[in-house]
Design an enzyme around this catalytic site. Structure first.
Site, mmCIF file in Angstrom:
data_model
loop_
_atom_site.group_PDB
_atom_site.id
_atom_site.type_symbol
_atom_site.label_atom_id
_atom_site.label_comp_id
_atom_site.label_asym_id
_atom_site.label_seq_id
_atom_site.Cartn_x
_atom_site.Cartn_y
_atom_site.Cartn_z
ATOM 1 N N GLY A 70 0.956 -1.373 -0.004
ATOM 2 C CA GLY A 70 -0.016 -0.332 0.373
ATOM 3 C C GLY A 70 0.780 0.671 0.258
ATOM 4 O O GLY A 70 0.698 2.818 -0.134
ATOM 5 N N GLN A 71 2.020 1.340 0.271
ATOM 6 C CA GLN A 71 3.310 2.287 0.362
ATOM 7 C C GLN A 71 2.214 3.255 -1.053
ATOM 8 O O GLN A 71 2.807 2.547 -2.598
ATOM 9 C CB GLN A 71 4.504 2.112 0.090
ATOM 10 C CG GLN A 71 5.947 2.077 -0.028
ATOM 11 C CD GLN A 71 6.943 2.322 -0.542
ATOM 12 O OE1 GLN A 71 7.003 0.871 -0.862
ATOM 13 N NE2 GLN A 71 7.577 2.687 0.027
#
Lengths: 182, 293
Positions: A70-71
């Site tokens: 999800g970065q």
């Protein structure tokens, strides 16, 4: 009736394969959720670079779950995984109020994606085990979920850590696998 | 099935007679034969197996003896096995070294686990200082503009506050990163600049935390035993674990650029491939995985 067709009938129907996409901001709890679904140890989790994939049998379905990191830096890659998605699961850290706006924006962008149009979406209001977690109703309101009209959707409060609520969410997924609006 | 039956029979029945026959022929017990016939990690490994499988309580307990009690424990074993110090001078020295290695490895796992279990806590001043130290070591020419800032992603954290990135590795992930940057500063800078490669780049800190997990799981599964038995003559310590971590980081960076993955999205596949490669190396009885700089 020929022997062959009897044999064919005896052989049980193979499970329907379902492609599930697990998205959300970093630290939302996607990998913990994935491991919980696969009944694996969740005490040594590290941040996900890239993606993890696991297959889970559930209620006559073979769920192929794609957990994508999800970065912010790798969010542009999310779109490479949209094709042929049957259900989208969006995970939110209910205790991280500072990032509600950011997570709402990402979700809104996903719902606008053409390749995901009509795909049922389950929103997990995760980390309900934390005292500071916002209730699912508050999150639903904050994200204006009631304005979603082009697909079936559901918000489910859960704790991937204790697994509370996870099964309820997955039951909804199995019920709505074939509810994709064309 | 047949193999496991044979194993069961061997352990519970034949082993005793085989040992008895050898003892009659050589006039030496199994431990003495191992001490004479093998060296290095293989010797310690065989001694450990012999002690674990032994039905004698003194021998069994020897694998988990305290550092300070090793000397006494060797004496007890010699009494129990009727080994005369005059007849076999080397036995005492050999056993002592082996026991220090065997019990040291177990203690090292407990020490590492202790650090891992401590979650990163931004209210703990010591933790915060370590984090700031990591920044200063990696970015000596750039100041952090705030505690919570997008700058953290310059050294490969995910968001603007690293505290959520340590996860299941707790403080161990940070301590490993700081050790590498402090003791191999040039290598750390070189790898950090590699990690900013436009197409093959990866997130330095996040990959570092994933490598902590790899080092930790190799230690936990005992795969690192022979490496430590070969490379540390006495009890392995935290320092040796950090050294192995540095080895992993440098080797992983080499591996990644040799493999030229399509994108960072394939990290887990290559991580697994690298993990398998290391596990294969660790199967060799002569293995020593140390830095080549």
């Amino acid at each position: 009736m020929g022997l062959l067709s009897i044999l064919r009938k005896l052989k049980s129907a193979p499970d329907q394969e379902v492609r599930i996409l697990l998205l959300g901001l970093d630290n939302a709890g996607k990998t913990t959720l994935l491991k919980q679904l696969a009944s694996e140890d969740i005490s040594h989790i590290t941040p996900t670079q890239g993606f993890n994939i696991k297959s889970v049998q559930s209620q006559g379905f073979k769920l192929n779950v794609w957990d994508i990191g999800g970065q912010r830096k790798i969010r542009p890659y999310w779109r490479n995984y949209f094709e042929n998605t049957d259900v989208l699961i969006y995970v939110i850290d209910s205790a991280d109020r500072k990032r509600f706006e950011e997570t709402g924006q990402e979700l809104a962008e996903l719902l606008d994606e053409e390749k995901l149009s009509g795909v049922p979406v389950l929103i997990f209001a995760n980390k309900q085990d934390l005292l500071t977690a916002a209730p699912a109703s508050e999150i639903a309101e904050g994200l204006n979920l009631h304005t979603i009209r082009d697909r079936v959707w559901q918000i489910q409060s859960c704790s991937a850590l204790t697994s509370e609520g996870v099964q309820d969410g997955m039951n909804w997924v199995c019920k709505n696998v074939n509810a994709k609006k064309k | 099935m047949l193999i496991s039956m044979w194993r069961y029979l061997y352990r519970h029945f034949f082993r005793f007679w085989v040992k008895w026959i050898f003892r009659m022929v050589t006039r030496k017990c199994e431990l003495q034969r191992i001490c004479e016939g093998f060296v290095g990690g293989e010797r310690t490994h065989k001694i450990e197996n012999a002690l674990t499988l032994s039905k004698n309580q003194v021998l069994q307990n020897a694998t988990s003896v305290n550092r300070s009690e090793v000397e006494e424990c060797v004496e007890d074993i010699m009494k129990e096995k009727n080994i005369k110090p005059k007849k076999d001078r080397r036995f005492k020295i050999c056993m002592k070294a082996c026991l220090l290695q065997i019990s040291g490895y177990k203690q090292l796992y407990l020490d590492v686990e202790n650090v891992r279990k401590r979650p990163y806590d931004s209210n703990n001043q010591h933790h915060e200082e370590l984090l700031m130290k990591l920044w200063r070591l990696l970015m000596p020419n750039e100041k952090l503009k705030a505690r919570i800032t997008k700058q953290w992603s310059d050294i490969g954290f995910q968001g603007d506050d690293p505290k959520t990135d340590f996860r299941g590795m707790g403080l161990l992930g940070l301590v490993n990163l700081v050790y590498f940057s402090e003791n191999y500063t040039n290598e750390a800078h070189r790898i950090l600049s590699h990690s900013n490669h436009p197409t093959l780049g990866y997130s330095y800190a996040i990959v570092g935390i994933n490598l902590t997990e790899m080092a930790y799981s190799l230690l936990k599964s005992d795969a690192l035993k022979v490496h430590f038995y070969n490379s540390v003559p006495s009890s392995p310590t935290m320092e040796h674990f950090h050294q192995f971590y540095c080895y992993l980081f440098i080797e992983f960076d080499k591996f990644w650029f040799e493999e030229e993955p399509e994108s960072i999205m394939y990290f887990n596949q290559y991580r697994e491939k690298f993990h398998e490669k290391i596990k294969r190396l660790l199967l060799d009885y002569r293995v020593v995985l140390t830095l080549k700089i």
